[in-house]
Design a protein around this motif. Structure first.
Motif, short mmCIF file in Angstrom:
data_model
loop_
_atom_site.label_atom_id
_atom_site.label_comp_id
_atom_site.label_asym_id
_atom_site.label_seq_id
_atom_site.Cartn_x
_atom_site.Cartn_y
_atom_site.Cartn_z
N VAL A 50 0.84 -1.20 0.00
CA VAL A 50 0.00 0.00 0.00
C VAL A 50 0.87 1.25 0.00
N THR A 52 0.56 5.75 -0.71
CA THR A 52 -0.38 6.83 -0.46
C THR A 52 -1.20 7.11 -1.73
N THR A 54 -3.88 7.09 -4.57
CA THR A 54 -4.73 6.06 -5.18
C THR A 54 -3.94 4.82 -5.60
N LEU A 58 -8.57 2.82 -2.36
CA LEU A 58 -9.25 2.23 -1.20
C LEU A 58 -10.42 1.36 -1.63
N TYR A 62 -10.94 -2.35 0.19
CA TYR A 62 -12.01 -2.71 1.13
C TYR A 62 -12.48 -4.16 0.99
N ALA A 93 1.37 6.32 4.94
CA ALA A 93 0.24 5.48 4.52
C ALA A 93 -0.66 5.08 5.69
N LYS A 96 -4.52 5.57 5.50
CA LYS A 96 -5.13 4.70 4.49
C LYS A 96 -5.20 3.27 4.99
N SER A 99 -8.07 3.03 7.37
CA SER A 99 -9.35 3.07 6.65
C SER A 99 -9.70 1.71 6.08
N ALA A 100 -8.69 0.93 5.69
CA ALA A 100 -8.93 -0.40 5.12
C ALA A 100 -9.09 -1.47 6.18
#
Length: 561
Positions: A50, A52, A54, A58, A62, A93, A96, A99-100
């Protein structure tokens, strides 16, 4: 790990390509009534997976329900696999990753540009370690760094002539970090292969110097090493016991050889053995380009292997027992609230069978849907899995047998089984034990929904030991939902948690007292306003920007209606 000459020779000789059995007529058995452990998507992770922005998006992360990542440290200089700029700084990162729904190790030696690492001096290394650890201490809103990986593959990258023995270097680095940070776990030794003698020597030194790792890490990178995972785990546990060391979680934070990593059925084999043999987390190796979920994406869109991990990510409830037949292997889960059995399988050619037992709760007839992944490789996109069949089966003595004909040994397959009528169209209940659990622990209880819950949600002091549970949920429409929380609170007084979702502000959830710890049936309700698709919901005793919760509560599930 990156390419090494010995590995290249194997690949060039064609010896690294897996050779599944070609005989048909094998049976994979799934015993739905035999629970292995709660679903946590053990194998859903990656090294340098992963970046930063796109890369990757995301929205593609998910569905995989990422469990764990190993990312380079803040200030990374590593240029792996021909990269021209560093990638995937774990500090940058971090938002992000949260968030995942994942946690991450920071691989400290990747502060160096070259691989194998070029040792400079102890003065240089210790200055770098201080800077990296201080960056973590300063990151007061970051909650997902659950380990410093002190070195990577010391069995061949540690410069003994210049730095002394690795075991002595481990002790020196461990002690330095603990003068700076007494909370964040330390993980290792991260050998490139499992080796009994190396592990005995490492653990003996670590025990005798009070520098044991909090998580044991090694790599499974050689061809067909999934066949050895059981033996490696058993050997490691025997060493622990013989040395009087309490059991440590095991992380395989690099798995699959270069020739294996893009073969969907090989991924299934790794998933199955990691789940079966108690691995806490496991991560696809970084052989090629960074920031692509280790090749599950090409140009930010799925390859065929992506769908294998997406099917695995769809699992909820409990992992249940699978018994392979020859090379026909699989991993399976049963979600008792939706009455859905999800089997991901692969590894043999020709006409084979999946025998599923313990289906009595699904009724006398079930709907069975079969899909396959295809095998596009790393540089060809595939927008969806391939539909194979859908049919209704009559359940006989709790069992069905599903033929899977014309199998390709490199494809993976998904078998979804649900009641023939009345199946849920979307997941409404999310078990706490399936969620991202930080600084708390999973337990079992006969009164808990699906048999599991999360307790010891006790930490509130700082972002390194605050306790919370993150639920990654997927809803069909943007609207307000009634959220029911199953809980227990035996403090004798009302307890509270903070509730936040999608990065919004905190509200307070109150839990009136209940009769006993680990005894469930009590609920509280609140309202959450969610966007269509994926949302992250956090219930916390402690979390950044939260005034600490009061008292204590255990979490069984959340239910959205």
């Amino acid at each position: 790990m990156r390419y090494r000459p010995a590995v290249l020779l194997l690949v060039l000789a064609g010896l690294a390509v897996p050779s599944p059995a070609r005989a048909a007529g094998n049976t994979l058995t799934v015993n739905v009534g035999t629970v292995v452990r709660p679903v946590t998507h053990v194998a859903s992770g990656g090294l340098y997976a992963v970046d930063t922005g796109t890369k990757p998006p995301l929205e593609q992360m998910y569905p995989l329900r990422l469990n764990h990542l190993t990312q380079p440290p803040p200030g990374v200089q590593q240029l792996g696999n021909g990269a021209t700029t560093p990638c995937c700084d774990g500090a940058l990162a971090a938002g992000k990753v949260t968030s995942a729904g994942a946690q991450q190790f920071w691989r400290l030696p990747d502060i160096y540009k070259d691989f194998p690492y070029r040792w400079v001096s102890w003065t240089d290394w210790e200055a770098k370690v201080r800077t990296m650890v201080q960056t973590r201490l300063n990151a007061t809103t970051t909650t997902n760094v659950d380990g410093y990986e002190l070195w990577n593959e010391p069995d061949w990258t540690w410069n003994t002539s210049a730095a002394g023995t690795f075991n002595a270097g481990w002790t020196r680095t461990h002690r330095l970090i603990r003068t700076l940070d007494t909370v964040t776990p330390i993980v290792g030794p991260s050998h490139s292969v499992y080796n009994h003698d190396w592990m005995v020597g490492f653990l003996t030194n670590a025990r005798d110097t009070a520098t044991l790792p909090d998580v044991i890490v090694w790599h499974e990178l050689e061809n067909d090493k999934y066949l050895d995972v059981q033996a490696h785990v058993a050997d490691y546990r025997a060493i622990e016991s013989s040395l009087g060391i309490s059991p440590r979680p095991i992380s395989i934070n690099e798995y699959a050889s270069p020739s294996q990593v893009d073969i969907p059925s090989v991924a299934v084999h790794y998933m199955a053995v990691f789940e079966r043999h108690g691995i806490r987390s496991a991560e696809r190796a970084y052989w090629y380009e960074a920031g692509t979920l280790n090749g599950l994406l090409y140009n930010n869109a799925p390859t065929s292997s992506y769908w294998t991990y997406k099917w695995y990510g769809d699992m909820a409830g409990n992992i249940v027992q699978t018994v392979p037949g020859s090379w026909l292997e699989g991993v399976a889960a049963y979600d008792s609230t939706r009455k859905v059995v999800n089997v991901v399988l692969g590894g043999d050619s020709g006409d084979n069978t999946v025998r599923v037992n313990g289906l009595g709760a699904l009724g006398s007839q079930v709907r069975v849907t079969l899909s396959r992944s295809g095998t596009t490789g790393r540089f060809t996109n595939q927008s969806a899995p391939i539909a194979v069949s859908s049919a209704t089966y009559t359940v006989s003595n709790g069992s069905i047998s599903v033929p899977v004909t014309g199998m390709h040994a490199w494809d993976s397959y998904q078998l979804l089984i649900a009641p023939a009528s009345g199946a849920s169209t979307w997941q409404q209940r999310y078990e706490a034990e399936n969620a991202t659990v930080v600084n708390a622990n999973r337990f079992s209880s006969g009164s808990a929904s699906n048999g599991g819950y999360v307790g010891q949600i006790d930490g509130s002091a700082n972002p390194r030991n605050q306790s919370f549970v993150d639920f990654l949920v997927n809803v069909p429409a943007a609207r307000s939902y009634t959220m029911t929380i199953g809980y227990a609170n035996a403090t004798g007084a009302t307890a509270t948690h903070g509730l936040a979702y999608n990065g919004g502000g905190w509200q307070t959830i109150s839990y009136p007292p209940t009769a006993a710890w680990g005894v469930f049936g009590s609920t509280v309700n609140t309202t959450v306003t969610l966007k269509a698709g994926w949302n992250m919901i956090r219930l916390a005793k402690g979390s950044p920007n939260l005034t600490a919760g009061t008292g204590y509560a255990e979490l069984d599930y959340i239910h959205l209606a």
